[in-house]
Enzyme design. Sequence first.
Site: not given
Length: 568
Positions: A191, A431, A455, A502
């Site tokens: 964040h 992945e 991953d 992605c």
Amino acid sequence: MNEITLHGIAAAPGIVMGRAFVYKKHIPRIEEKAIPPEDVKKEIERLRDAVSRSEKELQKILSFAEQKIGNSKAKIFEAQIMILNDAVLFDSIYKRIEKERKNAEFVVHGEIAKYQQLMLNSSDEYMRERAHDVEDIKNRIIRNIQEQKLISRFEGGSVVVSQSLTPADTILFSRNDILGYATDMGGVTSHTALLSRSLKIPAVVGLKDITSHAAPDDFMILDGYAGVIVINPTEETIANYKRRSREMAKFEHRLNELRDLPAVTADGKEIELSSNIEFAEEMRFTKSQGSHGVGLYRAEGLLIGRDTFPSEEEQYREYKSIAEKAFPNKVIMRTFDIGGDKVISQSYEEENPFLGWRGIRVALDRPETFITQMRAILRASTKKNIWVMFPMVSSLREVREAKELVFQAKASLRAEKHSFDDGLKIGVMIEVPSAAVLAGEIATEVDFLSIGTNDLIQYLLAVDRGNDIVSQLYQEFEPAVLRTIRHIIKEAHKHKIPVGMCGEMAGEPVATVLLLGLGLDEFSVIPTVLPEIKKIIRSVTVKEAQKIAAKALTFSTVKEVKEFLVGQ
């Protein structure tokens, strides 16, 4: 003093220079104390007051954040307030104080730390980052129990240097005319990173040991483009960065002009350029960056601050909102990528959650939860711009079983006379190495593939990128990775289905031409890098990209690949 250069993760763009403000976070001291029976009620009231004060603080921060960055990006503080209103959590805390007669801060620390540890053990980087939000809530309550004051104002015009920053720190410090943020901890999904980009405050995170090198008032340069910090720079270094800053300002101005143009190669091939999002409210920003729809919607955002799964109706409203905002462009929704380490209302411990019960494995073992989500997605698909994909697939059996559950969801909706897109496109995230090997067979069962490089790379190279000891071995330009990506794309194209990406590699400018040359059909990236990726795509022909990719595949080391690509 000698010039020191540190390398971290570029979290928010920009180049700034100024003095360091070294922020040492107060860590509450927790001591176990016995409470006399007659003082137990008083201790519970003490905790209730602290929770109330914490909520008032967060409401103020939420209000300030909404003014600064808008309602959607301020939702993290709503999620924290929801934790403070979690009746199940606080009932267990109050009961422990009554039963064990222990002091409030000791019990709060112990109970909330359980939630935090489950998140830290997660195989998912996003969920590990959320553990720091839970830590913030825990420390806020304890600080208020102990009636400690919080530092939030200081002399502006500084680069804030800290081990880590909470969302509240990031927002509140922005009132001080902050130049930038530099932290030991954090990733691109933290964040601190997300809020810094929204606040347009340059930031570099994941520096590991900047707090050991930077002293208060040290002059420093922060490069939020390259993820570099220079402490005590020489005059020559300062001059170089001033020149680079001017060049980047001109470059960004040119990028702005590209935002409304399509991602088309110089010889006319159109490429899908989309964004990764977590909330419907992010759609406005992604469109302003020139996004062509959503290549990855992470549904896990719906699970934050909850002790139950969201209902079908709640999910439907969220998915419908995203589909409507993206229309006529498509949205690829990933089904819940949760694991045994973060299944709601379940304390489930695994020795190695990275290789454990997660993704599609949980969905197939909990078919009722999966069908509920699929019903919500299908109901939201009436505009026919929603696609769906399954995470953590490792075998053909899993794909077939998941598709069967989708058919069951469709059948139940038909029986109830609900409208939906019967031709909803189904895809798989590649992945896991076994899925990469079986890419051709999987391609016969689905409508598209999406490569999740984060991953895939760590599983392929046996490297936990969150482990500081070996993280330097996590290399997206490792020849084995490039050849695996080529294999996935070739097998998919043999069966005439498109392939997207992605993971973070899709948003790496140095990799753009290479991936284009390997035949990638869609790049799904964080919105802030969209204009730069688009500029690169528009500047090259497919034939040129193919030549570069073919040459890159001939190299045997990461060093050779990188040097070649940077030189192009």
